[in-house]
Scaffold this motif. Sequence first.
Motif, PDB file in Angstrom:
ATOM      1  N   HIS B 195      51.800  16.015 -18.180  1.00  0.00           N
ATOM      2  CA  HIS B 195      51.836  15.428 -16.840  1.00  0.00           C
ATOM      3  C   HIS B 195      50.480  15.493 -16.161  1.00  0.00           C
ATOM      4  O   HIS B 195      50.160  14.686 -15.305  1.00  0.00           O
ATOM      5  N   ASP B 196      49.698  16.502 -16.543  1.00  0.00           N
ATOM      6  CA  ASP B 196      48.393  16.669 -15.927  1.00  0.00           C
ATOM      7  C   ASP B 196      47.393  15.731 -16.600  1.00  0.00           C
ATOM      8  O   ASP B 196      47.025  15.905 -17.761  1.00  0.00           O
ATOM      9  N   LEU B 197      46.963  14.701 -15.844  1.00  0.00           N
ATOM     10  CA  LEU B 197      46.100  13.676 -16.442  1.00  0.00           C
ATOM     11  C   LEU B 197      44.735  14.240 -16.818  1.00  0.00           C
ATOM     12  O   LEU B 197      44.138  13.835 -17.811  1.00  0.00           O
ATOM     13  N   ASN B 198      44.237  15.194 -16.035  1.00  0.00           N
ATOM     14  CA  ASN B 198      42.948  15.802 -16.367  1.00  0.00           C
ATOM     15  C   ASN B 198      43.014  16.564 -17.686  1.00  0.00           C
ATOM     16  O   ASN B 198      42.096  16.507 -18.497  1.00  0.00           O
ATOM     17  N   MET B 199      44.114  17.284 -17.877  1.00  0.00           N
ATOM     18  CA  MET B 199      44.312  18.013 -19.130  1.00  0.00           C
ATOM     19  C   MET B 199      44.377  17.025 -20.296  1.00  0.00           C
ATOM     20  O   MET B 199      43.779  17.246 -21.344  1.00  0.00           O
ATOM     21  N   ALA B 200      45.117  15.948 -20.081  1.00  0.00           N
ATOM     22  CA  ALA B 200      45.242  14.942 -21.134  1.00  0.00           C
ATOM     23  C   ALA B 200      43.869  14.372 -21.486  1.00  0.00           C
ATOM     24  O   ALA B 200      43.498  14.272 -22.654  1.00  0.00           O
ATOM     25  N   ALA B 201      43.103  14.043 -20.458  1.00  0.00           N
ATOM     26  CA  ALA B 201      41.780  13.453 -20.705  1.00  0.00           C
ATOM     27  C   ALA B 201      40.843  14.445 -21.373  1.00  0.00           C
ATOM     28  O   ALA B 201      40.023  14.082 -22.208  1.00  0.00           O
ATOM     29  N   ALA B 222      38.866   7.831 -23.522  1.00  0.00           N
ATOM     30  CA  ALA B 222      37.847   7.266 -22.642  1.00  0.00           C
ATOM     31  C   ALA B 222      38.136   5.799 -22.319  1.00  0.00           C
ATOM     32  O   ALA B 222      37.871   5.323 -21.214  1.00  0.00           O
ATOM     33  N   GLN B 223      38.696   5.066 -23.284  1.00  0.00           N
ATOM     34  CA  GLN B 223      38.974   3.648 -23.060  1.00  0.00           C
ATOM     35  C   GLN B 223      40.201   3.411 -22.187  1.00  0.00           C
ATOM     36  O   GLN B 223      40.224   2.518 -21.342  1.00  0.00           O
ATOM     37  N   VAL B 224      41.245   4.224 -22.434  1.00  0.00           N
ATOM     38  CA  VAL B 224      42.539   3.939 -21.829  1.00  0.00           C
ATOM     39  C   VAL B 224      42.647   4.489 -20.414  1.00  0.00           C
ATOM     40  O   VAL B 224      43.284   3.896 -19.548  1.00  0.00           O
ATOM     41  N   MET B 225      42.013   5.647 -20.176  1.00  0.00           N
ATOM     42  CA  MET B 225      42.155   6.305 -18.875  1.00  0.00           C
ATOM     43  C   MET B 225      41.270   5.616 -17.844  1.00  0.00           C
ATOM     44  O   MET B 225      40.179   6.088 -17.524  1.00  0.00           O
ATOM     45  N   THR B 226      41.768   4.516 -17.298  1.00  0.00           N
ATOM     46  CA  THR B 226      41.022   3.841 -16.241  1.00  0.00           C
ATOM     47  C   THR B 226      41.891   3.788 -14.988  1.00  0.00           C
ATOM     48  O   THR B 226      43.117   3.903 -15.065  1.00  0.00           O
ATOM     49  N   SER B 227      41.254   3.596 -13.851  1.00  0.00           N
ATOM     50  CA  SER B 227      41.993   3.530 -12.586  1.00  0.00           C
ATOM     51  C   SER B 227      43.048   2.443 -12.629  1.00  0.00           C
ATOM     52  O   SER B 227      44.183   2.653 -12.186  1.00  0.00           O
ATOM     53  N   ILE B 238      45.059   6.105  -8.243  1.00  0.00           N
ATOM     54  CA  ILE B 238      44.439   7.201  -8.979  1.00  0.00           C
ATOM     55  C   ILE B 238      42.996   6.813  -9.272  1.00  0.00           C
ATOM     56  O   ILE B 238      42.733   5.706  -9.727  1.00  0.00           O
ATOM     57  N   GLU B 239      42.077   7.715  -8.958  1.00  0.00           N
ATOM     58  CA  GLU B 239      40.663   7.429  -9.206  1.00  0.00           C
ATOM     59  C   GLU B 239      40.200   8.161 -10.452  1.00  0.00           C
ATOM     60  O   GLU B 239      40.561   9.314 -10.673  1.00  0.00           O
ATOM     61  N   TYR B 250      36.997  12.992 -14.731  1.00  0.00           N
ATOM     62  CA  TYR B 250      37.682  13.681 -13.646  1.00  0.00           C
ATOM     63  C   TYR B 250      38.625  12.687 -12.995  1.00  0.00           C
ATOM     64  O   TYR B 250      38.206  11.603 -12.573  1.00  0.00           O
ATOM     65  N   ILE B 251      39.891  13.018 -12.925  1.00  0.00           N
ATOM     66  CA  ILE B 251      40.891  12.086 -12.420  1.00  0.00           C
ATOM     67  C   ILE B 251      41.496  12.651 -11.149  1.00  0.00           C
ATOM     68  O   ILE B 251      41.917  13.811 -11.120  1.00  0.00           O
ATOM     69  N   GLN B 252      41.519  11.836 -10.103  1.00  0.00           N
ATOM     70  CA  GLN B 252      42.084  12.327  -8.853  1.00  0.00           C
ATOM     71  C   GLN B 252      43.129  11.346  -8.345  1.00  0.00           C
ATOM     72  O   GLN B 252      42.877  10.151  -8.210  1.00  0.00           O
ATOM     73  N   SER B 253      44.319  11.877  -8.045  1.00  0.00           N
ATOM     74  CA  SER B 253      45.320  11.058  -7.392  1.00  0.00           C
ATOM     75  C   SER B 253      45.126  11.214  -5.895  1.00  0.00           C
ATOM     76  O   SER B 253      44.727  12.270  -5.418  1.00  0.00           O
ATOM     77  N   LEU B 254      45.396  10.137  -5.170  1.00  0.00           N
ATOM     78  CA  LEU B 254      45.089  10.170  -3.738  1.00  0.00           C
ATOM     79  C   LEU B 254      46.355  10.435  -2.936  1.00  0.00           C
ATOM     80  O   LEU B 254      47.436   9.982  -3.304  1.00  0.00           O
TER      81      LEU B 254
END
Lengths: 352, 266
Positions: B195-201, B222-227, B238-239, B250-254
């Motif tokens: 569930h944690d996108l940062n961990m996944a990335a 790197a390719q798939v994890m885009t905003s 999500i940024e 670094y992924i941040q949900s707003l």
Amino acid sequence: MLVKSYISPKINSRNLILLGLSCILVLLGLISLSFGAFPITFTKVIQVVTGYYWGEEIVSIQDRNVLLQIRLPRIILAVLAGGALGLSGAALQGLFRNPLVEPGLIGVSSGSALFAVAYIVFGSSWTVFATLGKIGLAFFAFLGGLLNTFLVYRLSSSAGKTDISLLILAGVALNALAGALIGLAIFYADDAALRNFTFWSLGDVGGASWDKVIVLGALSVLPIGLVLGQHQALNALAIGESEAFHMGVFVQKTKIIILIGSALMVGTSVAFTGIIGFVGLVIPHLLRIIFGADHKLILPASWLAGAVLLTLADLLARTMVAPSEMPIGIIAAIIGAPFFIWLLLNIKQVRY
Amino acid sequence: MLVAKNIHFCIQSRPIVYNADLNLEPGQMTALIGPNGAGKSTLLKILSGDIACQHGQILYNGMAIKYLSSQELARIRAVMPQHSQLSFPFKVFEVVELGLLSLSVRNPQKIVKEVMEETQTWQLKDKLYAQLSGGEKQRVQLSRVLAQIWADADTPRYLLLDEPTSSLDIAHQHQVLHIASKLKKKNIGVLAVLHDLNMAAAYADHIVMLKNGNIFQSGPAAQVMTSENLFHVFEHPIEVHQSISYHGTYIQSLPINRKNVSIKIA
């Protein structure tokens, strides 16, 4: 296949516990042989059992007959029935993943009783059944136990999980139904069948004979062996059914072995001794609290401890009101029920 | 290689997983991400053999799953479900030992000790499982699962984890995913629902995004994890930042009250 336990003292302590229980059982059996309405001294018992005769006391033919034809078969019957109830209780608790399951509670015993009664009442009028005799009685009781086990399991399980409230409700409903049908069967019974039934329903091992012992023993050996062999699968099932599958357990096979094995063991016991409650519930609980949950120990220990409890209950039943006798089921419940109440009161302190 | 072809699974004619294709290669870690009810756990259950898919097939090293016995399957794949409840008073080491049930290993003691040291549970070994905290239980279950595939073997093996970090503190989350990525060297392919996108990335080589039972995107992290992709899947702004000062992605949900602002920025 076998996972060797990595703490070797565990293996030793397991063997020690099983050896201890076996010794208690043998000792209790010998003591039980010497007590009763017709007291026989302990030295005589040893002489008859071992076959070596010594000393000044002369073992009369009457002594021999009382020991070998009356007491020994009923003690063996108590051992086999108690062992069957203890072992099947432990195995069913493991299978249903619930420590409250017991052959009596979920309807195995009442199903067996119903079919046994039907056999006693209606069997005599059919010559086919009359020739089958005691094996037919045992087989019918087995069928009844199996039918009820299967029904309860189907009623209370969905998607591989057993719902305990449904399980208890299904057990209560089937017990009530079996009780009503037993009453109905008695309503239609003739005098001879009624007398047979009354003797049977007293629920004791008093009517033991060698042919009953032989039938029960022969029918018990295979299921005992098969159910004991499921210890690893039951350990894995304690984590969960899908987890057990992930670890390589053939879950369906384990279920079938335990359900049929328990129905066979309990059914044949019920056929000869009547319904004896609480042994299957109390024994595995007691052992888990003292020795932990490993089924490799709990399964054989439950057989031995169940046998010990019922032998003890039989001894008390024979001696407390001698020369009369109490039904063994009453004694077992007198020991078992207060323990169960104590368990309910203390369930928070019990290790679950 | 673990191959899932054209997987389809319905419950009462409502598709849970629809037409999914997935390849899991040994030596790779794949993260499965997606919103609640996207079908992640169902897909994992189909892959592990818990439930049979109605269409399509699962191949383990070229062998169709329906021809593998539970024991054969246990030797090439281990599964860690979300929640495991123990019904009897087992001790911790007894639980871990169960992982070796279907294997014929020469030194079970060594494996049990190694995996328990790896998950930092060795000091708990003589405790009762029921007395552990939620996070400790999860690590003990992980030890059991690891024991199943710990011994070195020539055949490629697979580890399926369903939210392995759900009740762990931040340090242990990293610890667990680090262990999972170390397994790659043992010729093991790892698939984890996260569930944690940062961990996944940070830990996964490969990301599979699931939405409404469909695989929306699948490819290198790197390719798939885009905003854009993440917004589409989670329907929430999500940024995604790429920066050296963030040690990679670094992924941040707003927060929801700033949604309008974020959409303007995007």
